[in-house]
Design a protein around this motif. Sequence first.
Motif, mmCIF file in Angstrom:
data_model
loop_
_atom_site.group_PDB
_atom_site.id
_atom_site.type_symbol
_atom_site.label_atom_id
_atom_site.label_comp_id
_atom_site.label_asym_id
_atom_site.label_seq_id
_atom_site.Cartn_x
_atom_site.Cartn_y
_atom_site.Cartn_z
ATOM 1 N N GLU A 10 40.813 54.397 33.138
ATOM 2 C CA GLU A 10 41.500 53.705 34.226
ATOM 3 C C GLU A 10 41.296 54.459 35.541
ATOM 4 O O GLU A 10 41.073 53.862 36.596
ATOM 5 C CB GLU A 10 42.994 53.577 33.914
ATOM 6 N N THR A 11 41.373 55.795 35.460
ATOM 7 C CA THR A 11 41.187 56.611 36.661
ATOM 8 C C THR A 11 39.744 56.553 37.155
ATOM 9 O O THR A 11 39.493 56.479 38.363
ATOM 10 C CB THR A 11 41.595 58.071 36.389
ATOM 11 N N VAL A 12 38.780 56.577 36.223
ATOM 12 C CA VAL A 12 37.373 56.476 36.629
ATOM 13 C C VAL A 12 37.134 55.146 37.334
ATOM 14 O O VAL A 12 36.477 55.080 38.381
ATOM 15 C CB VAL A 12 36.442 56.633 35.414
ATOM 16 N N SER A 13 37.671 54.065 36.775
ATOM 17 C CA SER A 13 37.550 52.755 37.419
ATOM 18 C C SER A 13 38.177 52.779 38.810
ATOM 19 O O SER A 13 37.590 52.273 39.780
ATOM 20 C CB SER A 13 38.229 51.685 36.550
ATOM 21 N N ALA A 14 39.365 53.359 38.922
ATOM 22 C CA ALA A 14 40.073 53.401 40.211
ATOM 23 C C ALA A 14 39.290 54.203 41.250
ATOM 24 O O ALA A 14 39.138 53.777 42.402
ATOM 25 C CB ALA A 14 41.465 53.990 40.019
ATOM 26 N N PHE A 15 38.792 55.377 40.865
ATOM 27 C CA PHE A 15 37.995 56.180 41.789
ATOM 28 C C PHE A 15 36.743 55.421 42.223
ATOM 29 O O PHE A 15 36.375 55.401 43.403
ATOM 30 C CB PHE A 15 37.593 57.506 41.141
ATOM 31 N N ILE A 18 37.186 41.649 33.315
ATOM 32 C CA ILE A 18 37.252 41.873 34.759
ATOM 33 C C ILE A 18 38.631 41.575 35.328
ATOM 34 O O ILE A 18 39.075 42.201 36.291
ATOM 35 C CB ILE A 18 36.156 41.042 35.479
ATOM 36 N N GLN A 19 39.366 40.636 34.726
ATOM 37 C CA GLN A 19 40.686 40.285 35.257
ATOM 38 C C GLN A 19 41.750 41.340 34.979
ATOM 39 O O GLN A 19 42.704 41.474 35.728
ATOM 40 C CB GLN A 19 41.146 38.937 34.670
ATOM 41 N N GLY A 20 41.585 42.087 33.882
ATOM 42 C CA GLY A 20 42.623 43.049 33.522
ATOM 43 C C GLY A 20 42.165 44.482 33.430
ATOM 44 O O GLY A 20 42.985 45.384 33.204
ATOM 45 N N GLY A 21 40.866 44.722 33.616
ATOM 46 C CA GLY A 21 40.345 46.067 33.379
ATOM 47 C C GLY A 21 39.884 46.817 34.595
ATOM 48 O O GLY A 21 39.359 47.931 34.475
ATOM 49 N N ARG A 77 46.207 48.212 38.764
ATOM 50 C CA ARG A 77 45.311 47.114 38.375
ATOM 51 C C ARG A 77 45.010 46.229 39.590
ATOM 52 O O ARG A 77 45.875 45.921 40.400
ATOM 53 C CB ARG A 77 45.941 46.281 37.264
ATOM 54 N N LEU A 78 43.742 45.841 39.722
ATOM 55 C CA LEU A 78 43.314 44.991 40.821
ATOM 56 C C LEU A 78 43.950 43.601 40.710
ATOM 57 O O LEU A 78 43.981 43.008 39.632
ATOM 58 C CB LEU A 78 41.793 44.846 40.827
ATOM 59 N N PRO A 86 33.088 45.286 41.044
ATOM 60 C CA PRO A 86 34.044 46.301 40.586
ATOM 61 C C PRO A 86 33.589 47.004 39.313
ATOM 62 O O PRO A 86 32.823 46.460 38.518
ATOM 63 C CB PRO A 86 35.291 45.467 40.299
ATOM 64 N N CYS A 87 34.080 48.208 39.143
ATOM 65 C CA CYS A 87 33.972 48.927 37.875
ATOM 66 C C CYS A 87 35.224 48.585 37.069
ATOM 67 O O CYS A 87 36.338 48.697 37.580
ATOM 68 C CB CYS A 87 33.899 50.433 38.146
#
Length: 491
Positions: free
Chosen positions: A38-43, A129-132, A143-144, A121-122
């Motif tokens: 989750e953090t890698v995606s956020a960064f 894509i909607q929840g990850g 979460r985006l 997005p990552c």
Amino acid sequence: MGVMALAQIIERLRSQGTDDATYEAKSCTVGLSKDVWETVSAFANTRGGTLLLGVNEADGFTPVPDFPIDRVCDQFVSGIGDGGSRSVLENPPEYQIEREILDGRPVLVIYVDELPAAQKPCFIRARGIQGGGYKRVDDKDIRLSPNELYAIQSVTAVDASDRAPVDGASVDDLDEAVCEVLFSRALMLSPRSMRGADSIDERLKRLNLTNSQGDVVRAGLLVAGKYPQQFFPKLAVDIAAHIGTSKGGSGSLRFRDRVVCEGTIGEMIEDAVHAVAKNLKRRSTVSSLGRSDELEIPELVLREAVTNALVHRSYNPRFDGEAVSVDIFDDRVELTNPGGLWGKSWGDLADGRSCCRNATLMKLLSLVPLPSGAGAPAEGNGTGILLMMAEMEKRGLRPPEFYPAIDHFKVILWRPSERASAGSRVDFASDVSGIEQSLGEHSELSINELAKQNGLSLSQARRRVRELIAQGRIEATAAPTSRNRKYRLCR
């Protein structure tokens, strides 16, 4: 990063008692934590950041005893897709891994790059894509939202929202005098644009004030409309002068001043600059030409910032309920427009390329002068941010700060004050000098390498690199979208 730089970062995290926007500590006592992704995606979706694995936040950012560094490293490399298996993430970012020592124990430091705009997005594959997909806000991975996903996925797509027909509007809603000025300027500056357009209707279509069916489009209404807010009440500039340095901090008196600027974009630009200026101080400067008085934030910078906010905001119907906002505080002016950064990533803001979400609007604004006759509001040559930085530096003011989020864009212009610190300017100048020294010693370095060598966060390093590029002191070695992009001293 080095032991000293790591120690400084840990000291700062301990003093603030929490992670922040660019650093995230994970204990990983028996293996790689699942929430790492989750953090890698956020960064990757925000501005990049650094993972500190084997560091226990709850224990005061202390190293974990018997940290299984080899296992955690292997699990990360495998999970991101470099170990021969499929990545946990869709669109995984670039990264670098270093083994460091903290208080005599091993920890794993992983630098995660922001993805180029076209690759976002990552997101975590298993969640879709909607929840990850996530973004980084302070120390949290959030979460985006659907709007943010739309903004990310549209960031490099051609946006024709400014050419959408306006329901209920007709040619009668356009100001005839403004249209005549547009026609005259087009004949003078771009004569081919009027070739064969002998009637008013043909000229309106040729300049894209109306479409092929004769419907008034958004760009035409916003540039030449009699009253655009009849159709779009919130497409305005909302200006509020606050007491203190935050909103709502003054009790029952909410604002010193409040103005909503309406009309065409040209009218809103001039009215907004005037409304902000009357809430700023003036200061005297002495030059070879004598003494002169000017605003504490140069009027040219204010005009450029307001113009950028109106020209580059999103005019997609999703954002029709949001105005451009200007908040005036005791120490700064903040301008925020709906719609995230289009066509670029955060690190490329000052590269001088012109990327415009609203191409039709930009073209019209390059033809029509401001109501006062003070030139056209838009040039479209990519120099706006560089001009703002240069004008603030020329007066010894703090450089403008730019904060692109996924669904909005904020600019901060700092007002001069005793608190606006000689110290902070010295620190900034020292950091810039350190970056130049690093490049002098190593020829070419990536943004990650510059950050590590100078003990800076990625966002701090990028800000200083942009300043040096704007001053013509360093240059990039590759295109903004290249994974091999590095920086070197200008030759």
